[in-house]
Design a protein around this motif. Sequence first.
Motif: not given
Length: 250
Positions: A155-162, A172-177, A136-144, A146-150
Amino acid sequence: MSKTFNKTENVFDLNVEPLKEEFLVHQYPEANESFLKKPSKVEEVIESLQIMENANNRDSVKAARKSTVIQKPFNMDSDFMVTFRTVASTTTSVKRGKLKKTRLNTNQFTFMRQIEPDPEDRISARKEREIVADNFRRMGNFEYRKRRYDEAILYYTKALSYVKDTPVLYVNRAMCYIKLKEYKRGIMDCDYILAYIDNRYVRAWLYRAAAYKRLNDEANYEYSVYKAKRLNHTETEFIDDFLEKVKTLL
């Protein structure tokens, strides 16, 4: 010696003048004592009166009993009686053997060891969760990138659930915010790292400083930079480069 009774003679042979015929007409027809041998009509009358009195007494008692019973209208809500029927069981009873009572161990340490999984199992489960979280972190980095921060935040939130104790996912999520100008939410992720995971984590201090810079809070900005340099004095060059980017890119 007895004499027969004669209307013209005295019964006791006394010197009494015989009664006149007009008085003898109203005399009881049986002047002798033969009536004593016959049933007395007076006794029959008395007996019949007693029977009538007893009957009257019984009727009065029945009437008194009926008068004591107060009949009231039947109330469906209260004037009823519930009965239970016991149905005999037709199933055959099966005798079961007595279970052996096992003595429970109430020792807290032993009890916790019984319910806790084996250390090797915990390590294996942890590795599996880390693999899922890293995907999920890798998928979040890919979206980041692409500047698709939402989408990256999801994806970062899903990764944190594990895995909840890794600081990389929070920064990483803080930088998106921060990119989305939700600076306070970015500060919250950084503060969580510094309070519960690693109080020396340099990227948490630097991202915190960047968020306060955009909020024009110079006091917290200077404090975050000071803590980043003091706790990570071996990374001074990295800190300076990041602060330059904050001024130009953010």
